[in-house]
Design a protein around this motif. Structure first.
Motif, PDB file in Angstrom:
ATOM      1  N   PHE A 139      41.141   4.207  13.170  1.00 16.19           N
ATOM      2  CA  PHE A 139      39.952   4.704  12.489  1.00 16.19           C
ATOM      3  C   PHE A 139      39.912   6.226  12.531  1.00 16.19           C
ATOM      4  O   PHE A 139      39.653   6.873  11.512  1.00 16.19           O
ATOM      5  CB  PHE A 139      38.665   4.134  13.115  1.00 16.19           C
ATOM      6  N   SER A 140      40.175   6.779  13.684  1.00 15.47           N
ATOM      7  CA  SER A 140      40.135   8.239  13.847  1.00 15.47           C
ATOM      8  C   SER A 140      41.114   8.939  12.916  1.00 15.47           C
ATOM      9  O   SER A 140      40.751   9.883  12.210  1.00 15.47           O
ATOM     10  CB  SER A 140      40.462   8.633  15.292  1.00 15.47           C
ATOM     11  N   SER A 141      42.348   8.484  12.910  1.00 17.04           N
ATOM     12  CA  SER A 141      43.351   9.169  12.088  1.00 17.04           C
ATOM     13  C   SER A 141      43.159   8.890  10.593  1.00 17.04           C
ATOM     14  O   SER A 141      43.273   9.798   9.774  1.00 17.04           O
ATOM     15  CB  SER A 141      44.764   8.793  12.536  1.00 17.04           C
ATOM     16  N   ASN A 142      42.845   7.665  10.234  1.00 18.66           N
ATOM     17  CA  ASN A 142      42.651   7.331   8.823  1.00 18.66           C
ATOM     18  C   ASN A 142      41.402   7.986   8.242  1.00 18.66           C
ATOM     19  O   ASN A 142      41.378   8.343   7.063  1.00 18.66           O
ATOM     20  CB  ASN A 142      42.591   5.824   8.621  1.00 18.66           C
ATOM     21  N   ASN A 143      40.374   8.155   9.078  1.00 13.56           N
ATOM     22  CA  ASN A 143      39.156   8.799   8.607  1.00 13.56           C
ATOM     23  C   ASN A 143      39.459  10.216   8.108  1.00 13.56           C
ATOM     24  O   ASN A 143      39.037  10.596   7.021  1.00 13.56           O
ATOM     25  CB  ASN A 143      38.105   8.843   9.716  1.00 13.56           C
ATOM     26  N   GLU A 144      40.179  10.970   8.885  1.00 17.65           N
ATOM     27  CA  GLU A 144      40.500  12.352   8.482  1.00 17.65           C
ATOM     28  C   GLU A 144      41.343  12.380   7.214  1.00 17.65           C
ATOM     29  O   GLU A 144      41.103  13.182   6.312  1.00 17.65           O
ATOM     30  CB  GLU A 144      41.212  13.087   9.622  1.00 17.65           C
ATOM     31  N   THR A 145      42.316  11.500   7.145  1.00 20.70           N
ATOM     32  CA  THR A 145      43.198  11.455   5.971  1.00 20.70           C
ATOM     33  C   THR A 145      42.417  11.120   4.712  1.00 20.70           C
ATOM     34  O   THR A 145      42.530  11.814   3.689  1.00 20.70           O
ATOM     35  CB  THR A 145      44.317  10.418   6.180  1.00 20.70           C
ATOM     36  N   LEU A 146      41.626  10.068   4.763  1.00 17.65           N
ATOM     37  CA  LEU A 146      40.870   9.628   3.588  1.00 17.65           C
ATOM     38  C   LEU A 146      39.790  10.639   3.190  1.00 17.65           C
ATOM     39  O   LEU A 146      39.551  10.876   2.003  1.00 17.65           O
ATOM     40  CB  LEU A 146      40.268   8.249   3.824  1.00 17.65           C
ATOM     41  N   LYS A 147      39.171  11.240   4.185  1.00 18.52           N
ATOM     42  CA  LYS A 147      38.158  12.262   3.912  1.00 18.52           C
ATOM     43  C   LYS A 147      38.781  13.453   3.192  1.00 18.52           C
ATOM     44  O   LYS A 147      38.223  13.968   2.213  1.00 18.52           O
ATOM     45  CB  LYS A 147      37.513  12.700   5.229  1.00 18.52           C
ATOM     46  N   LYS A 148      39.949  13.867   3.634  1.00 18.38           N
ATOM     47  CA  LYS A 148      40.646  14.996   3.000  1.00 18.38           C
ATOM     48  C   LYS A 148      41.126  14.643   1.594  1.00 18.38           C
ATOM     49  O   LYS A 148      41.067  15.479   0.692  1.00 18.38           O
ATOM     50  CB  LYS A 148      41.826  15.446   3.866  1.00 18.38           C
ATOM     51  N   GLU A 149      41.597  13.421   1.401  1.00 18.87           N
ATOM     52  CA  GLU A 149      42.034  12.992   0.066  1.00 18.87           C
ATOM     53  C   GLU A 149      40.880  13.008  -0.920  1.00 18.87           C
ATOM     54  O   GLU A 149      41.034  13.467  -2.061  1.00 18.87           O
ATOM     55  CB  GLU A 149      42.675  11.603   0.131  1.00 18.87           C
ATOM     56  N   LEU A 150      39.716  12.541  -0.497  1.00 17.05           N
ATOM     57  CA  LEU A 150      38.552  12.558  -1.370  1.00 17.05           C
ATOM     58  C   LEU A 150      38.111  13.992  -1.644  1.00 17.05           C
ATOM     59  O   LEU A 150      37.834  14.355  -2.792  1.00 17.05           O
ATOM     60  CB  LEU A 150      37.402  11.740  -0.777  1.00 17.05           C
ATOM     61  N   ALA A 151      38.078  14.809  -0.621  1.00 14.25           N
ATOM     62  CA  ALA A 151      37.681  16.212  -0.805  1.00 14.25           C
ATOM     63  C   ALA A 151      38.620  16.926  -1.776  1.00 14.25           C
ATOM     64  O   ALA A 151      38.174  17.688  -2.644  1.00 14.25           O
ATOM     65  CB  ALA A 151      37.658  16.930   0.537  1.00 14.25           C
ATOM     66  N   SER A 152      39.887  16.659  -1.652  1.00 16.12           N
ATOM     67  CA  SER A 152      40.880  17.280  -2.539  1.00 16.12           C
ATOM     68  C   SER A 152      40.692  16.828  -3.983  1.00 16.12           C
ATOM     69  O   SER A 152      40.721  17.645  -4.913  1.00 16.12           O
ATOM     70  CB  SER A 152      42.288  16.939  -2.050  1.00 16.12           C
ATOM     71  N   ALA A 153      40.499  15.542  -4.188  1.00 12.02           N
ATOM     72  CA  ALA A 153      40.305  15.014  -5.542  1.00 12.02           C
ATOM     73  C   ALA A 153      39.028  15.571  -6.166  1.00 12.02           C
ATOM     74  O   ALA A 153      39.010  15.943  -7.343  1.00 12.02           O
ATOM     75  CB  ALA A 153      40.272  13.487  -5.514  1.00 12.02           C
ATOM     76  N   VAL A 154      37.969  15.659  -5.374  1.00 10.67           N
ATOM     77  CA  VAL A 154      36.703  16.204  -5.861  1.00 10.67           C
ATOM     78  C   VAL A 154      36.874  17.677  -6.232  1.00 10.67           C
ATOM     79  O   VAL A 154      36.381  18.135  -7.265  1.00 10.67           O
ATOM     80  CB  VAL A 154      35.579  16.014  -4.819  1.00 10.67           C
ATOM     81  N   LYS A 155      37.602  18.414  -5.412  1.00 12.66           N
ATOM     82  CA  LYS A 155      37.827  19.833  -5.677  1.00 12.66           C
ATOM     83  C   LYS A 155      38.606  20.029  -6.976  1.00 12.66           C
ATOM     84  O   LYS A 155      38.292  20.917  -7.781  1.00 12.66           O
ATOM     85  CB  LYS A 155      38.565  20.477  -4.499  1.00 12.66           C
ATOM     86  N   LYS A 156      39.616  19.203  -7.192  1.00 11.67           N
ATOM     87  CA  LYS A 156      40.411  19.299  -8.433  1.00 11.67           C
ATOM     88  C   LYS A 156      39.540  19.021  -9.653  1.00 11.67           C
ATOM     89  O   LYS A 156      39.661  19.705 -10.671  1.00 11.67           O
ATOM     90  CB  LYS A 156      41.603  18.345  -8.387  1.00 11.67           C
ATOM     91  N   LEU A 157      38.660  18.025  -9.551  1.00 12.57           N
ATOM     92  CA  LEU A 157      37.754  17.736 -10.657  1.00 12.57           C
ATOM     93  C   LEU A 157      36.817  18.917 -10.887  1.00 12.57           C
ATOM     94  O   LEU A 157      36.603  19.346 -12.020  1.00 12.57           O
ATOM     95  CB  LEU A 157      36.953  16.463 -10.385  1.00 12.57           C
ATOM     96  N   GLU A 158      36.286  19.444  -9.807  1.00 10.36           N
ATOM     97  CA  GLU A 158      35.367  20.583  -9.913  1.00 10.36           C
ATOM     98  C   GLU A 158      36.030  21.770 -10.612  1.00 10.36           C
ATOM     99  O   GLU A 158      35.409  22.422 -11.452  1.00 10.36           O
ATOM    100  CB  GLU A 158      34.910  20.991  -8.514  1.00 10.36           C
ATOM    101  N   LEU A 159      37.264  22.025 -10.298  1.00 10.68           N
ATOM    102  CA  LEU A 159      37.969  23.145 -10.908  1.00 10.68           C
ATOM    103  C   LEU A 159      38.206  22.941 -12.403  1.00 10.68           C
ATOM    104  O   LEU A 159      38.309  23.907 -13.153  1.00 10.68           O
ATOM    105  CB  LEU A 159      39.296  23.382 -10.197  1.00 10.68           C
ATOM    106  N   GLU A 160      38.281  21.699 -12.838  1.00 12.69           N
ATOM    107  CA  GLU A 160      38.521  21.408 -14.257  1.00 12.69           C
ATOM    108  C   GLU A 160      37.240  21.322 -15.069  1.00 12.69           C
ATOM    109  O   GLU A 160      37.277  21.359 -16.283  1.00 12.69           O
ATOM    110  CB  GLU A 160      39.294  20.094 -14.401  1.00 12.69           C
ATOM    111  N   MET A 161      36.114  21.187 -14.377  1.00  4.85           N
ATOM    112  CA  MET A 161      34.828  21.040 -15.091  1.00  4.85           C
ATOM    113  C   MET A 161      34.377  22.348 -15.725  1.00  4.85           C
ATOM    114  O   MET A 161      34.691  23.393 -15.404  1.00  4.85           O
ATOM    115  CB  MET A 161      33.748  20.527 -14.134  1.00  4.85           C
TER     116      MET A 161
END
Length: 161
Positions: A139-161
């Motif tokens: 849980f500890s390791s996967n939480n950080e990975t998944l949180k970062k993946e979502l943050a990255s995807a959101v950031k990419k969308l934000e940059l294209e908006m």
């Protein structure tokens, strides 16, 4: 000769006008999606925040169970985490339906690739936090990975908006 030039001029002007109308229509149709894309983005950001809050509380309670013998079982630790962050827990569930509906309206827009990446990362993180399983270590390791993946995807969308 003047007749040929006149025909070419009329054809060129007509073609330019048709092209302009097509370009304007394409731009105008994208504007129709702008509000929906913004709504999708806002809903994802809100859910991301609530997911991070709930995941943090799950981590804290689970850690207390594993290392401090604070709870009688993992289930008791998880129940405490959900109780402590019940507002976030309920918000996540309610907002998930809203996100799915918004996704249907924006997935085929010009930003469809970025939106699909966001939805995929969001779904992975949602399932991970909302339906906890595995060990504390995973849980500890996967939480950080998944949180970062979502943050990255959101950031990419934000940059294209």
């Amino acid at each position: 000769m003047k007749s040929v030039l006149k025909r070419v001029s009329v054809f060129a002007v007509s073609t330019l006008m048709i092209f302009s109308v097509l370009v304007f229509s394409a731009c105008d149709s994208n504007k129709g999606n702008t509000e929906e894309i913004q709504s999708f983005y806002d809903a994802v950001v809100e859910s991301k925040s609530a997911l991070e809050t709930l995941a943090g509380e799950i981590y804290t309670c689970w850690h207390a169970y594993v290392y401090k013998d604070k709870y009688s079982s993992v289930d008791a630790a998880l129940l405490t985490a959900i109780t402590n962050e019940y507002e976030a827990y309920e918000f996540i569930k309610a907002n998930d339906e809203k996100l799915k509906d918004l996704y249907k309206t924006v997935k085929d827009s010009d930003l469809g690739d970025q939106i699909k990446d966001v939805m995929s990362a969001y779904t992975d993180y949602y399932e991970f936090v909302y339906n906890v399983s595995g060990s504390f270590t995973s849980f500890s390791s996967n939480n950080e990975t998944l949180k970062k993946e979502l943050a990255s995807a959101v950031k990419k969308l934000e940059l294209e908006m």
